[in-house]
Design a protein around this motif. Structure first.
Motif, PDB file in Angstrom:
ATOM      1  N   ARG A 117      36.601  17.291  22.467  1.00 11.75           N
ATOM      2  CA  ARG A 117      36.011  15.958  22.593  1.00 11.75           C
ATOM      3  C   ARG A 117      35.922  15.536  24.061  1.00 11.75           C
ATOM      4  NH1 ARG A 117      39.935  14.979  18.947  1.00 11.75           N
ATOM      5  NH2 ARG A 117      40.976  13.540  20.388  1.00 11.75           N
ATOM      6  N   GLU A 118      34.866  14.774  24.383  1.00  7.26           N
ATOM      7  CA  GLU A 118      34.671  14.326  25.751  1.00  7.26           C
ATOM      8  C   GLU A 118      35.844  13.507  26.259  1.00  7.26           C
ATOM      9  OE1 GLU A 118      31.020  12.216  25.922  1.00  7.26           O
ATOM     10  OE2 GLU A 118      29.757  14.016  25.968  1.00  7.26           O
ATOM     11  N   SER A 119      36.410  12.696  25.396  1.00  7.10           N
ATOM     12  CA  SER A 119      37.526  11.849  25.823  1.00  7.10           C
ATOM     13  C   SER A 119      38.732  12.684  26.238  1.00  7.10           C
ATOM     14  CB  SER A 119      37.920  10.894  24.686  1.00  7.10           C
ATOM     15  OG  SER A 119      38.251  11.627  23.507  1.00  7.10           O
ATOM     16  N   VAL A 120      38.970  13.786  25.525  1.00  4.93           N
ATOM     17  CA  VAL A 120      40.089  14.666  25.879  1.00  4.93           C
ATOM     18  C   VAL A 120      39.804  15.359  27.208  1.00  4.93           C
ATOM     19  CG1 VAL A 120      41.421  16.687  25.176  1.00  4.93           C
ATOM     20  CG2 VAL A 120      40.723  14.995  23.463  1.00  4.93           C
ATOM     21  N   LEU A 121      38.584  15.886  27.342  1.00  9.72           N
ATOM     22  CA  LEU A 121      38.231  16.563  28.581  1.00  9.72           C
ATOM     23  C   LEU A 121      38.301  15.613  29.777  1.00  9.72           C
ATOM     24  CD1 LEU A 121      35.174  18.767  27.525  1.00  9.72           C
ATOM     25  CD2 LEU A 121      37.506  19.506  27.991  1.00  9.72           C
ATOM     26  N   LEU A 122      37.845  14.384  29.582  1.00  6.19           N
ATOM     27  CA  LEU A 122      37.863  13.408  30.663  1.00  6.19           C
ATOM     28  C   LEU A 122      39.294  13.156  31.141  1.00  6.19           C
ATOM     29  CD1 LEU A 122      36.104  11.454  32.337  1.00  6.19           C
ATOM     30  CD2 LEU A 122      36.571   9.713  30.604  1.00  6.19           C
ATOM     31  N   ALA A 123      40.214  12.994  30.165  1.00  6.40           N
ATOM     32  CA  ALA A 123      41.608  12.757  30.532  1.00  6.40           C
ATOM     33  C   ALA A 123      42.221  13.964  31.243  1.00  6.40           C
ATOM     34  CB  ALA A 123      42.415  12.424  29.272  1.00  6.40           C
ATOM     35  N   VAL A 124      41.892  15.164  30.765  1.00  2.10           N
ATOM     36  CA  VAL A 124      42.422  16.390  31.380  1.00  2.10           C
ATOM     37  C   VAL A 124      41.902  16.541  32.802  1.00  2.10           C
ATOM     38  CG1 VAL A 124      42.372  18.901  31.269  1.00  2.10           C
ATOM     39  CG2 VAL A 124      42.824  17.589  29.200  1.00  2.10           C
ATOM     40  N   PHE A 125      40.599  16.370  32.984  1.00  2.00           N
ATOM     41  CA  PHE A 125      40.019  16.532  34.314  1.00  2.00           C
ATOM     42  C   PHE A 125      40.577  15.500  35.291  1.00  2.00           C
ATOM     43  CE2 PHE A 125      36.073  18.491  32.206  1.00  2.00           C
ATOM     44  CZ  PHE A 125      36.571  19.760  32.392  1.00  2.00           C
ATOM     45  N   LEU A 126      40.644  14.240  34.870  1.00  2.00           N
ATOM     46  CA  LEU A 126      41.176  13.207  35.759  1.00  2.00           C
ATOM     47  C   LEU A 126      42.620  13.490  36.125  1.00  2.00           C
ATOM     48  CD1 LEU A 126      39.660   9.934  34.236  1.00  2.00           C
ATOM     49  CD2 LEU A 126      39.194  10.894  36.498  1.00  2.00           C
ATOM     50  N   GLY A 127      43.388  13.977  35.149  1.00  2.00           N
ATOM     51  CA  GLY A 127      44.793  14.269  35.414  1.00  2.00           C
ATOM     52  C   GLY A 127      44.977  15.386  36.419  1.00  2.00           C
ATOM     53  N   PHE A 128      44.190  16.432  36.284  1.00  2.00           N
ATOM     54  CA  PHE A 128      44.379  17.585  37.159  1.00  2.00           C
ATOM     55  C   PHE A 128      43.688  17.441  38.509  1.00  2.00           C
ATOM     56  CE2 PHE A 128      45.575  19.691  33.165  1.00  2.00           C
ATOM     57  CZ  PHE A 128      46.771  20.269  33.588  1.00  2.00           C
ATOM     58  N   THR A 129      43.013  16.311  38.762  1.00  2.00           N
ATOM     59  CA  THR A 129      42.548  16.053  40.130  1.00  2.00           C
ATOM     60  C   THR A 129      43.727  15.749  41.056  1.00  2.00           C
ATOM     61  OG1 THR A 129      42.199  13.705  39.611  1.00  2.00           O
ATOM     62  CG2 THR A 129      40.304  15.186  39.403  1.00  2.00           C
TER      63      THR A 129
END
Length: 912
Positions: free
Chosen positions: A147-159
Motif C-alpha cells: 500500500r502507498e501509505s506503508v511505502l510512504l512511511a517506510v521511505f520517510l523513515g529511512f531518509t
C-alpha cells in the motif's frame, strides 16, 4: 532414473532427514524433463516442504530456491505451490543476506499477481540488520503490492538512515511514489516536500542530488494542491528553493538543480528577471514566500541563479544553464531580452558544446519571436560565423534566417558577415563550368537573406525591393536548399511569383558596400549586363502569366492568396527523414572533437525519438523508416569506435577487446544496410560504401586488432565497386575516397603490397568528414518472419537420436527478389551449425510478400532426451567479393540476417 530419484526422496523422508545434495541435483533433472509426471513433481514439492522445516543450512536453501524457481517457470499449474514455499519463513529468516535477496528476486520474476509479500514482512525485512537487503527492498519497493501509505512511511523513515546510500534510495523511492501515486492529502504533500527541503542540507552529495529531484516532484504536487490564488506563489517558492542549489559545492548537485529549473513552467516575471542579476532588484527586496505553514523563503535567494550557472567552472553546468534558459524565454520577452545579453557572452566560451547550446537557445528564442538582436550584439553574434566548428557556423546561419533585424544597417552587417563566412568556408556547389565562383556565392547568399527576412518578419522592416524576388528565380535551386526547413521548392517558387511584380530588375539593388561583379557564365545569358544597368527578363516576363496561374492553382488556397504548405504524406516523411540525416551530419563534428558521449546522447534523444514518431502507414514509408533507423545504428557504432582513436585514448587489454567487439558490430550493421535494402540510388549506395571504407581503415589503423590481409582485400573490393558505380552513372566519389584509392595504388606498387602502414591509414581517417545523407526515393526493406506453430518448451517437436529431425517452418518474406540467395541457419549451442538453402524458384508466388511452409531437416540430432535449436533466415551478401566458407554446403559469403532467431524445442520421441 525417475523411479530411482523418487526412491531416494522416500528414504530421506522416512528417516526424517533433509534431502541430500546428490538428491537435490537429481531433482533438477526431473524438473527440466518435460516427460516427468505431475505425481512425481507433487511428491517433490512435499519433500522440499518437509526438508525446509528440518534444516537452515544456507547451501541447502540456495538449492531449494533454484529448484522452486525452475519448477514455477516450467510448470505453471504448479507455480502457486512453489510460490507458497518461496514465501516461507525458512528462506526469509535466513542469516544470509544473499539468500534473502535471491528469494525476493525470485518472487519478482513470477507473474505480477504473485509479486506480493505482506506489508508486515516487507517492513520487518527493511528494519532487519542486513543493510544490503534493506537497500534492495527500497530500490524495488514499487514492484511489490504494498500500500502507498506503508511505502510512504517506510521511505520517510529511512531518509534518516545512518547509511547515505540507504538515504538516497529512500529519497528516490519518494520521487517514484510521487510520480506513480495518487496523493490528494495536502498535509502529506507538505510533509514530503518539507522533508525533501531538509535533505538539501545533507552532508552527502548523492543524497542532495536526489533531494533536488524530490523537491521538484513534490513541489509540483504542492502547486497542484494549492488554491488557485496561491498557485503562482507556490510555484515561485519551489523555483526559488531550487535556485538556492545552483551554488552547491557539488557539480552533480548544481547540474541536477538546473535540470529541475528547466522543467518548471510557471514562474513570475519578477523572479525570472532576478535570476539574471546578482544584485537584488527593488521589487524583490522585501518579498517573502511561505509555501507551507512552517517554512518560508525570500525572493532574494534567486538572485543571479542563471548568472552563477553560466559562469560555472564546469562546462556541463554551463551547458545545462543555457538549456534551462530556453524554457523561460517563451514566457517573457523582457526576460528573453535580458538573457540574450548573457548568451552573447557565452558565444566566447572555451567549450564548443556550450557555444552550440547558447546558439540553440537563441534559435528557440527566434522561433518564439522573442529574439531582438541589437547593434551591440552583432560583433559577438557574427563572430560565430567564423568559428572553427562547422556545427556552430550552421547554427548561426539558421538563426539569421529567423532573426528580426529592426534596422537596415543590421541587415547589411549580416550580409557582410555571411559573405565573409562563405569566403572563408565555401560550402556551395561549383558554378557553371565546374569552378567555384565566389561571385555566384555572394549573389546566392544575399538572395537567401533577402528572402528569408520577410518570411520571418511580416512587417518587411528591411525594405527588400520586389525586383529582388524576380531575380531570385534564376537561383531557385540554391535558395530552396538553404530554405529547406522553411518551405519546399515548389512553394518557394509560388512565393517568389507572388512577391514579384516587376518585369525588370537592376543590379544596383544588390549593392551593399560595393557593387557585386557579374561575370559571364555566372547567370543565364539573358540576364548578363553591365553592373548598375537595368537587366531585361524576357523569359520571366513572357512566362510569368501562365506560370503564376499554374502555381497559384497548385499551391494557393481558394482565395488565391493563401499559400498551402501541405505535401503528400510520403514526401513529408522523406523531408523529415532528410532533416534527421542533417542533424546527424551536424552532430558528427562533436564526435571529431572528442565529445562522443554528448553526440551519442543527442542522436538518441533528438534523432531516434523523432524517427520513432514517423508513421509507416503510407506506401513506401516502412522502408524509409527502417533504413533511417539502420543508418542511425551505423553512425552510433561508428562514433563509439571513433572515440578509441582519440590521441588521449590508451588501449589496454580490456580496451582492445571492447574495440574489436564494436568493430564486429559495426561490420554487421554495415553489411545489413548494404544488403537488406533495395531501390537505393547510386549516390545513396556510394555514401554507404564510403562508410564501409571508413570501417576498413579503422581496423587497419589499429595493429592490435588488424587482420591486415583480410582488411586490405575487403578495402580493395569496396574501392573497385566504387569505380563500377562511377563508370555506370553521373556520380563522383568524394575527395576522401579518391585519397584512399591513391594510397591503395601506392601500397600496391611498393614492397609487393605486404607492408602494414597504420599511420597512413590514421591520417586518412582524420581527413574523413561525414556528408549529409539525402534520401531521394523510397527504399524497400528486405526482411522476414519465421515461426514454428505450436512449438514451445511445453510442446516440443519429437525426434529420434541420430536420425535427421523434421522442422516445419512458417515463413513470410518481404521484398525478396528471385535473384537473392536465402539460407536457413540452424544452430545447436556454439558447437554445431547447419545451413539449409531456400530455393526461391520452388516458391510459386513472386509478390512483394511471400508466405509459405518449409520443412527443414536437421541432421545433427544429439543423443539426449531433449535439446533446443535456434533458427534464423539470412540473405547471402553477393556484393562482397571476399569469400568466407562457413560450412560444407553452406554460403560462400557472409549473411545478413532478416529476422530474429527463433528458438525451437525438441524432445526424444516416446515411441522410440
Amino acid at each position: 532414473m525417475e523411479q530411482h530419484v523418487m526412491n531416494s526422496i522416500e528414504q530421506s523422508l522416512n528417516n526424517n532427514q533433509p534431502l541430500s545434495s546428490q538428491t537435490l541435483a537429481s531433482l533438477r533433472s526431473l524438473i527440466i524433463n518435460p516427460t516427468t509426471s505431475d505425481s512425481s513433481l507433487s511428491s517433490l514439492l512435499d519433500a522440499l516442504t518437509r526438508s525446509l522445516r528440518l534444516t537452515r543450512d544456507s547451501v541447502f536453501l540456495h538449492h531449494c530456491l533454484k529448484l522452486l524457481t525452475d519448477l514455477s517457470a516450467r510448470r505453471p499449474h504448479l507455480s502457486p505451490f512453489a510460490v507458497d514455499l518461496l514465501r516461507s519463513d525458512s528462506l526469509f529468516s535466513s542469516a544470509s543476506p544473499r539468500l534473502v535477496g535471491e528469494s525476493l528476486s525470485a518472487l519478482l520474476s513470477l507473474t505480477s499477481s504473485q509479486n506480493d509479500i505482506d506489508a508486515a514482512r516487507f517492513v520487518s525485512l527493511c528494519l532487519g540488520p542486513s543493510v544490503p537487503v534493506r537497500l534492495w527492498l527500497l530500490k524495488n519497493a514499487e514492484k511489490f503490492a504494498i500500500r502507498e501509505s506503508v511505502l510512504l512511511a517506510v521511505f520517510l523513515g529511512f531518509t534518516r538512515d545512518p547509511f547515505p546510500y540507504v538515504r538516497k534510495a529512500a529519497v528516490d523511492g519518494l520521487v517514484k511514489l510521487c510520480k506513480n501515486g495518487d496523493f490528494n492529502d495536502r498535509d502529506v504533500i507538505e510533509g514530503c516536500y518539507c522533508r525533501a527541503v531538509e535533505l538539501l542540507r545533507d552532508a552527502e552529495d548523492n543524497v542532495r542530488s536526489a533531494a533536488v529531484r524530490a523537491v521538484y516532484d513534490w513541489g509540483k504536487l504542492l502547486v497542484i494542491s494549492s488554491e488557485e490564488r496561491n498557485k503562482q506563489d507556490s510555484s515561485d517558492a519551489v523555483f526559488i528553493q531550487l535556485c538556492c542549489m545552483v551554488r552547491d559545492m557539488s557539480m552533480e548537485v548544481r547540474l541536477e538543480a538546473f535540470e529541475a529549473l528547466g522543467k518548471i513552467g510557471l514562474v513570475s516575471e519578477d523572479i525570472l528577471l532576478q535570476t539574471l542579476f546578482k544584485k537584488v532588484l527593488g521589487i524583490n527586496k522585501d518579498k517573502i514566500y511561505k509555501p507551507i505553514k512552517v517554512f518560508e523563503i525570500s525572493a532574494s535567494a534567486a538572485a543571479g541563479a542563471f548568472v552563477h550557472g553560466l559562469e560555472d567552472e564546469f562546462s556541463e553546468v554551463r551547458m545545462s544553464a543555457c538549456y534551462s534558459l530556453h524554457t523561460f524565454t517563451v514566457f517573457s520577452s523582457q526576460f528573453a531580452g535580458e538573457a540574450l545579453n548573457l548568451l552573447m557572452d557565452m558565444l566566447n566560451d572555451d567549450s564548443k558544446i556550450v557555444r552550440l547550446q547558447a546558439l540553440n537557445t537563441m534559435h528557440h528564442m527566434a522561433t518564439c519571436n522573442h529574439l531582438k538582436v541589437e547593434e551591440i550584439h552583432m560583433h559577438s553574434f557574427l563572430s560565430t560565423l567564423f568559428d572553427s566548428c562547422s556545427v556552430i557556423r550552421s547554427a548561426t546561419r539558421k538563426i539569421l534566417k529567423l532573426a528580426k533585424l529592426m534596422k537596415l544597417e543590421l541587415f547589411k552587417l549580416c550580409i557582410d558577415g555571411l559573405l565573409g563566412n562563405l569566403e572563408t568556408y565555401p560550402q556551395l556547389e561549383p558554378a557553371f563550368g565546374g569552378k567555384l565562383g565566389f561571385d555566384s556565392t555572394r549573389v546566392a547568399a544575399f538572395l537567401v537573406l533577402a528572402i528569408s527576412a520577410p518570411l520571418s518578419n511580416e512587417s518587411d522592416v528591411c525594405g527588400v525591393p520586389s525586383r529582388i524576388f524576380s531575380y531570385a528565380v534564376t537561383w531557385l535551386g540554391r535558395i530552396s536548399y538553404a530554405l529547406s526547413d522553411v518551405m519546399n521548392r515548389e512553394t518557394l517558387l509560388a512565393y517568389l511569383s507572388k512577391c514579384s511584380r516587376s518585369s525588370t530588375i537592376s543590379l544596383a539593388d544588390f549593392k551593399i558596400k560595393e557593387a557585386l561583379p557579374t561575370v559571364k557564365g555566372d547567370m543565364p545569358s539573358h540576364l548578363c549586363s553591365e553592373v548598375g544597368s537595368p537587366v531585361s527578363m524576357p523569359l520571366w516576363q513572357k512566362g510569368v502569366e501562365t506560370f503564376d496561374h499554374h502555381h497559384q492553382k497548385l499551391f494557393l488556397g481558394k482565395s488565391g492568396t493563401h499559400l498551402e504548405y501541405g505535401l503528400r504524406e510520403c514526401d513529408e516523411l522523406r523531408q523529415s527523414v532528410n532533416l534527421v540525416f542533417r542533424k546527424v551530419k551536424d552532430l558528427w563534428s562533436l564526435v571529431q572533437l572528442g565529445c562522443t558521449n554528448e553526440a551519442l546522447k543527442a542522436i538518441s534523444r533528438a534523432c531516434k525519438e523523432e524517427v520513432a514518431s514517423f508513421t509507416t502507414d503510407s506506401p513506401g514509408s516502412a522502408g524509409a523508416v527502417a533504413f533511417t533507423l539502420q543508418y542511425l545504428r551505423v553512425i552510433k557504432l561508428l562514433a563509439a569506435v571513433w572515440e578509441h582513436l582519440m590521441p588521449t585514448k590508451k588501449l589496454n587489454c580490456y580496451g582492445v577487446g571492447k574495440l574489436e567487439l564494436l568493430l564486429g558490430k559495426l561490420d554487421r550493421r554495415l553489411r545489413e544496410i548494404r544488403n537488406k535494402f533495395i531501390g537505393l540510388s547510386k549516390a545513396e549506395e556510394l555514401q554507404i560504401l564510403e562508410l564501409i571504407v571508413v570501417a576498413c581503415l579503422l581496423r587497419l589503423s589499429k595493429i592490435e586488432i588488424c587482420c591486415y590481409d583480410t582488411a586490405m582485400k575487403k578495402l580493395s573490393s569496396i574501392i573497385s565497386h566504387v569505380e563500377i558505380l562511377r563508370k555506370g552513372g553521373p556520380i563522383e566519389p568524394s575527395h576522401f575516397i579518391i585519397e584512399v584509392k591513391k594510397l591503395l595504388n601506392d601500397i600496391g606498387s611498393s614492397s609487393g603490397g605486404s607492408t602494414c602502414k597504420p599511420l597512413l591509414f590514421k591520417k586518412l581517417i582524420d581527413s574523413f568528414s561525414l556528408h549529409q545523407f539525402v534520401l531521394g526515393g523510397s527504399p524497400r526493406h528486405i526482411n522476414a518472419e519465421l515461426e514454428v506453430p505450436g512449438n514451445d518448451s511445453e510442446n516440443p517437436l519429437p525426434f529420434i537420436p541420430g536420425i535427421p529431425a523434421s522442422i516445419p517452418l512458417a515463413i513470410t518474406l518481404y521484398n525478396v527478389l528471385s535473384e537473392h540467395r536465402l539460407w536457413l541457419r540452424i544452430s545447436m549451442g556454439e558447437e554445431s551449425t547447419q545451413f539449409v538453402f531456400l530455393d526461391l524458384n520452388l516458391i510459386r508466388s513472386s509478390d512483394e510478400v511471400r508466405e509459405f511452409t518449409f520443412v527443414a531437416p536437421f541432421y545433427l540430432t544429439p543423443k539426449a532426451i531433449s535439446f533446443a535449436l535456434r533458427v534464423s533466415i539470412g540473405i547471402e551478401c553477393l556484393q562482397e567479393n571476399v569469400h568466407q566458407v562457413k560450412a560444407f554446403g553452406g554460403p560462400k559469403r557472409e549473411l545478413a540476417y532478416l529476422c530474429p532467431e527463433e528458438e525451437i524445442f525438441l524432445c526424444k520421441s516416446t515411441k522410440w
